[in-house]
Each structure stands twice: as structure tokens, then as C-alpha cells.
Design a protein around this motif. Sequence first.
Motif, short mmCIF file in Angstrom:
data_model
loop_
_atom_site.label_atom_id
_atom_site.label_comp_id
_atom_site.label_asym_id
_atom_site.label_seq_id
_atom_site.Cartn_x
_atom_site.Cartn_y
_atom_site.Cartn_z
N PHE A 202 36.95 36.08 49.05
CA PHE A 202 35.67 35.95 48.27
C PHE A 202 34.70 36.83 48.76
O PHE A 202 33.95 37.72 48.04
CB PHE A 202 35.07 34.68 48.44
CG PHE A 202 35.86 33.33 47.87
CD1 PHE A 202 36.85 33.27 47.10
CD2 PHE A 202 35.53 32.02 48.23
CE1 PHE A 202 37.44 32.40 46.23
CE2 PHE A 202 36.19 31.00 47.84
CZ PHE A 202 37.15 31.28 46.84
N LEU A 203 34.78 37.33 50.01
CA LEU A 203 33.42 38.50 50.57
C LEU A 203 34.08 39.71 49.95
O LEU A 203 33.09 40.41 49.46
CB LEU A 203 33.37 38.13 52.02
CG LEU A 203 32.59 39.06 52.67
CD1 LEU A 203 31.15 38.90 51.90
CD2 LEU A 203 32.50 39.06 54.14
N ARG A 204 35.34 39.88 50.00
CA ARG A 204 36.05 41.22 49.70
C ARG A 204 35.63 41.48 48.22
O ARG A 204 35.20 42.71 47.79
CB ARG A 204 37.34 41.42 50.06
CG ARG A 204 38.05 42.44 49.52
CD ARG A 204 39.57 42.37 49.32
NE ARG A 204 39.92 41.70 48.23
CZ ARG A 204 41.00 41.09 48.17
NH1 ARG A 204 42.08 41.15 48.85
NH2 ARG A 204 41.34 40.33 46.84
N ASP A 205 35.81 40.54 47.48
CA ASP A 205 35.56 40.38 45.89
C ASP A 205 34.08 40.30 45.58
O ASP A 205 33.81 40.23 44.38
CB ASP A 205 36.57 39.54 45.18
CG ASP A 205 38.17 39.93 45.31
OD1 ASP A 205 38.46 41.05 45.87
OD2 ASP A 205 38.83 38.95 45.27
N LEU A 206 33.47 40.40 46.48
CA LEU A 206 31.81 39.89 46.29
C LEU A 206 31.56 38.87 45.38
O LEU A 206 30.75 38.74 44.65
CB LEU A 206 31.31 41.16 45.74
CG LEU A 206 31.21 42.56 46.55
CD1 LEU A 206 30.73 43.69 45.83
CD2 LEU A 206 30.59 42.51 47.81
N TYR A 207 32.42 37.63 45.84
CA TYR A 207 32.12 36.34 44.90
C TYR A 207 32.18 36.76 43.56
O TYR A 207 31.47 36.02 42.84
CB TYR A 207 30.79 35.61 45.51
CG TYR A 207 30.91 35.47 46.84
CD1 TYR A 207 31.36 34.29 47.50
CD2 TYR A 207 30.44 36.37 47.92
CE1 TYR A 207 31.46 34.12 48.65
CE2 TYR A 207 30.35 36.34 49.21
CZ TYR A 207 30.71 35.05 49.68
OH TYR A 207 31.14 34.86 51.03
N THR A 208 32.92 37.54 42.93
CA THR A 208 33.09 37.84 41.32
C THR A 208 34.67 37.58 41.05
O THR A 208 35.47 37.98 41.69
CB THR A 208 32.66 39.43 41.39
OG1 THR A 208 31.35 39.66 42.11
CG2 THR A 208 32.70 39.78 39.95
N CYS A 209 34.54 36.88 39.95
CA CYS A 209 35.90 36.51 39.15
C CYS A 209 36.44 37.99 38.93
O CYS A 209 35.70 38.87 38.42
CB CYS A 209 35.59 35.80 38.10
SG CYS A 209 37.15 35.34 37.12
N GLN A 210 37.86 38.13 39.27
CA GLN A 210 38.59 39.53 39.09
C GLN A 210 39.15 39.56 37.67
O GLN A 210 39.80 40.69 37.44
CB GLN A 210 39.45 39.65 40.11
CG GLN A 210 38.79 39.85 41.51
CD GLN A 210 37.92 40.70 41.65
OE1 GLN A 210 38.32 41.98 41.48
NE2 GLN A 210 36.71 40.54 41.84
N ARG A 211 38.82 38.53 36.81
CA ARG A 211 39.51 38.75 35.37
C ARG A 211 38.38 39.43 34.78
O ARG A 211 37.18 39.28 34.61
CB ARG A 211 39.24 37.16 34.77
CG ARG A 211 40.50 36.36 34.93
CD ARG A 211 41.52 36.78 34.24
NE ARG A 211 42.64 35.91 34.74
CZ ARG A 211 43.76 35.86 34.44
NH1 ARG A 211 44.25 36.85 33.45
NH2 ARG A 211 44.83 34.97 34.67
N LYS A 212 39.24 40.80 34.25
CA LYS A 212 37.92 41.84 33.51
C LYS A 212 37.28 41.34 32.46
O LYS A 212 36.04 41.57 32.19
CB LYS A 212 38.99 42.91 33.06
CG LYS A 212 39.59 43.76 34.16
CD LYS A 212 40.10 44.96 33.73
CE LYS A 212 40.85 45.66 34.39
NZ LYS A 212 40.59 45.72 36.09
N ALA A 213 37.82 40.24 31.54
CA ALA A 213 37.06 39.72 30.64
C ALA A 213 35.82 38.75 30.96
O ALA A 213 35.16 38.30 30.34
CB ALA A 213 38.05 39.03 29.79
N CYS A 214 35.84 38.40 32.40
CA CYS A 214 34.84 37.43 32.96
C CYS A 214 33.89 38.25 33.82
O CYS A 214 32.81 38.18 33.44
CB CYS A 214 35.65 36.54 33.67
SG CYS A 214 34.42 35.22 34.50
N GLY A 215 34.23 38.55 34.82
CA GLY A 215 33.44 39.10 35.98
C GLY A 215 32.16 38.36 36.46
O GLY A 215 31.32 38.73 37.03
N ARG A 216 32.23 37.03 36.38
CA ARG A 216 31.29 36.09 36.70
C ARG A 216 31.18 36.24 38.18
O ARG A 216 31.91 36.17 39.16
CB ARG A 216 31.78 34.68 36.25
CG ARG A 216 30.79 33.58 36.95
CD ARG A 216 31.30 32.12 36.58
NE ARG A 216 30.21 30.96 37.01
CZ ARG A 216 30.04 30.18 36.43
NH1 ARG A 216 30.32 30.12 35.06
NH2 ARG A 216 29.14 29.32 36.89
#
Length: 93
Positions: free
Chosen positions: A23-37
Amino acid sequence: MPQPPWKAWYKLARWRALRLRIFLRDLYTCQRKACGRVEPDTSLLVCDHVIPHRGDERLFWDEGNLQTLCKACHDRDKQREEQASLHMRGVWD
């Protein structure tokens, strides 16, 4: 029917720590390109296996095989993809 041994891996402190690292590595961001939440509430995030591990311990623990997804994307899109792949692999045929 007994649960597969890999189900217990999700209860380990090692998994909980790895999940938070992803989660920290991904900056708590959804990795689905269409989402990015961006979702600071980790109860609304899923640490998802890009390639389903199906009990393969190497794939289960591989940080390169993990991504952050918001729960909505995981429960809707990812599950639909995995169900479709079961048919393609002939698991349900």
C-alpha cells in the motif's frame, strides 16, 4: 472440507506487514488505470496478486506480483477476470 494451507498465510503477521508495504509503495492508490482512487482507509484496499498464486508460495510472497486495488475494483473487475480465466483454462468445463 478442510481449507487449503495457503488460506492461513493471510492471517500471518508477515502478510499483514507485506500488505502495508505494498500500500505504501503504491501510495494507497488503486493501480487500475481506469480508477486511480487514492484511499487512506486501508480497510477499503486490497493487496491483490497480479498473477493468481493458486497456492504457489513463491507467487504469494513475491512483492513484484502484488498491487494495490480499491475494494470496488478488486471485487468487481478482478473477480470477473479470474472467473473468466477459469473457463479459458477448462477448470469448469
